[in-house]
Design a protein around this motif. Structure first.
Motif, short mmCIF file in Angstrom:
data_model
loop_
_atom_site.label_atom_id
_atom_site.label_comp_id
_atom_site.label_asym_id
_atom_site.label_seq_id
_atom_site.Cartn_x
_atom_site.Cartn_y
_atom_site.Cartn_z
N VAL A 156 2.17 1.76 -3.41
CA VAL A 156 1.21 2.06 -4.19
C VAL A 156 0.82 3.40 -4.19
O VAL A 156 0.70 4.13 -5.45
CB VAL A 156 -0.06 0.86 -3.92
CG1 VAL A 156 -0.91 1.68 -5.40
CG2 VAL A 156 0.60 -0.39 -4.85
N ALA A 157 1.00 3.81 -3.42
CA ALA A 157 0.93 5.45 -3.10
C ALA A 157 1.47 6.24 -3.01
O ALA A 157 0.99 7.49 -4.00
CB ALA A 157 -0.02 5.59 -1.03
N ASN A 187 0.69 -0.97 -0.37
CA ASN A 187 0.12 -0.31 0.27
C ASN A 187 1.06 1.57 0.29
O ASN A 187 0.38 2.44 -0.39
CB ASN A 187 -0.82 0.28 0.74
CG ASN A 187 -1.92 -1.06 1.10
OD1 ASN A 187 -2.57 -1.35 -0.14
ND2 ASN A 187 -2.15 -1.90 1.94
N LEU A 221 -5.32 0.02 -10.33
CA LEU A 221 -4.91 -1.18 -10.01
C LEU A 221 -6.70 -1.41 -9.05
O LEU A 221 -7.33 -0.82 -8.50
CB LEU A 221 -3.73 -1.59 -8.74
CG LEU A 221 -2.98 -1.20 -9.48
CD1 LEU A 221 -1.63 -1.00 -7.97
CD2 LEU A 221 -2.36 -2.26 -10.44
N ASP A 222 -7.29 -2.77 -9.88
CA ASP A 222 -9.04 -3.17 -8.51
C ASP A 222 -8.15 -3.97 -7.60
O ASP A 222 -9.90 -4.26 -6.60
CB ASP A 222 -8.89 -4.03 -9.80
CG ASP A 222 -9.91 -3.72 -11.67
OD1 ASP A 222 -10.39 -2.65 -11.17
OD2 ASP A 222 -9.24 -3.76 -12.77
N ILE A 242 -5.15 -5.15 -4.79
CA ILE A 242 -3.41 -5.29 -4.45
C ILE A 242 -3.48 -6.76 -3.39
O ILE A 242 -3.70 -6.69 -2.11
CB ILE A 242 -2.80 -4.06 -3.82
CG1 ILE A 242 -3.33 -3.46 -4.30
CG2 ILE A 242 -1.50 -4.40 -2.86
CD1 ILE A 242 -2.56 -2.31 -3.43
N ALA A 274 -2.06 3.13 -7.63
CA ALA A 274 -3.60 2.74 -7.80
C ALA A 274 -5.08 3.22 -7.86
O ALA A 274 -6.01 2.77 -8.50
CB ALA A 274 -3.93 3.80 -5.70
#
Length: 225
Positions: A132-133, A129, A141-142, A144, A138
């Protein structure tokens, strides 16, 4: 069946695992790293992966953040770098690894075609997380997906099971992409269509299955589909 779901490994595939050591090497507070960072980055990644395999075989699972720290400690010791400040800096940078340059556009192109996209990684949820942030991907993406859900590292089949459980898709609807030849091979043996992103030009692993495609980077994935 046509591909409906594109799933990516994270570290080394979407995120540049060498970037933490390279960035720290530019810091004047760590002058010794300027010449040693390639070896540190190489050993860090190698030990990180080795420790996942050994823990899986021994049934001694821990989260990937612990494995990442253990791998770094080995890599620093191998180069005689006993510096707590350097260790802390490298770990902080690892939580904010940049993506490879082609990643945002590639993911956006897949989403524009109506495909489902996800990460499936050894990384712990908080690590993934944060990365990705930091990278700002984010929205592309559907899901993680982390191995922490099943408590074992790749290439165990229970990890690849997470994709079908999340999206309800058949195995042959999934394109799985990894920079690790063994991971792409493992996913191919599981039943996914696979791409090995062989950025280093390595020879293929001799395993029980072979990746379906080999590419030098992620740029052409939308066109390949």
């Amino acid at each position: 069946m046509p591909i409906t779901t594109c799933v990516f490994d994270a570290y080394g595939t979407l995120f540049d695992v060498n970037a933490a050591a390279a960035q720290a090497a530019d810091d004047p507070d760590f002058p010794r790293l300027a010449d040693l960072w390639p070896a540190v980055a190489r050993d860090w990644r190698r030990k990180q992966l080795e420790y996942t395999w050994l823990r899986a075989v021994a049934d001694r699972h821990c989260d990937f953040w612990q494995v990442t720290q253990d791998g770094l400690d080995w890599a620093l010791a191998a180069q005689g770098l006993d510096d707590p400040a350097l260790r802390a800096r490298l770990l902080a940078l690892y939580r904010q690894l940049p993506t490879y340059a082609e990643v945002p556009a590639m993911l956006a192109a897949l989403k524009a075609r109506g495909l489902t996209t996800a990460i499936l990684s050894n990384g712990s949820p908080d690590m993934l997380n944060a990365a990705v942030a930091s990278a700002g991907i984010a929205p592309q993406l559907d899901a993680i997906l982390s191995v922490e859900t099943v408590g074992v590292f790749k290439p165990h089949a229970r990890v690849y099971d997470l994709v079908g459980a999340q999206f309800g898709c058949a195995k042959d609807e999934v394109l799985f992409v990894s920079s690790n030849g063994w991971d792409a091979a493992g996913a191919a043996g599981y039943g996914f269509r696979t791409i090995w992103v062989n950025r280093a030009g390595d020879p293929p692993d001799r395993l029980y299955a072979d990746p379906h495609h080999t590419l030098g980077n992620l740029v052409s994935i939308p066109d390949l589909l």
